[in-house]
Scaffold this motif. Sequence first.
Motif, PDB file in Angstrom:
ATOM      1  N   SER A  26       7.034  -3.690  -0.530  1.00 37.49           N
ATOM      2  CA  SER A  26       6.877  -4.973  -1.205  1.00 37.49           C
ATOM      3  C   SER A  26       6.761  -4.781  -2.711  1.00 37.49           C
ATOM      4  O   SER A  26       6.053  -3.880  -3.176  1.00 37.49           O
ATOM      5  N   PRO A  45       5.190 -11.471  -3.228  1.00 37.17           N
ATOM      6  CA  PRO A  45       6.348 -10.583  -3.077  1.00 37.17           C
ATOM      7  C   PRO A  45       7.665 -11.305  -3.333  1.00 37.17           C
ATOM      8  O   PRO A  45       7.808 -12.492  -3.029  1.00 37.17           O
ATOM      9  N   PRO A  48       9.734 -10.666   1.008  1.00 34.39           N
ATOM     10  CA  PRO A  48       8.734 -10.117   1.913  1.00 34.39           C
ATOM     11  C   PRO A  48       9.298  -9.438   3.171  1.00 34.39           C
ATOM     12  O   PRO A  48       8.656  -8.578   3.735  1.00 34.39           O
TER      13      PRO A  48
END
Length: 83
Positions: A26, A45, A48
């Motif tokens: 991430s 993020p 993700p």
Amino acid sequence: MQWGSIVAVFFVVWWLCFVAVLPIGSHSHHETGETLVRGADPGSPVAPRFLQKALLATGLAIVFTGLLLWGLTNETLMAYWNR
């Protein structure tokens, strides 16, 4: 061990694996330098990849649950620990 217990153990092990796998690969918006939508968290993020991480967690949970059940039902191993 009953099926309900096995499912409950798998569920707990899956969540532990999923939480452990979440940070792998991430990168946040702050790290990549991408522009943010107004109101977004800079630590969120960029991509993700939840599906890949859920599949990886499922594979790990199957292996760990199998090892745990094998260890609990193995008579030789239990005899070693009970001496």
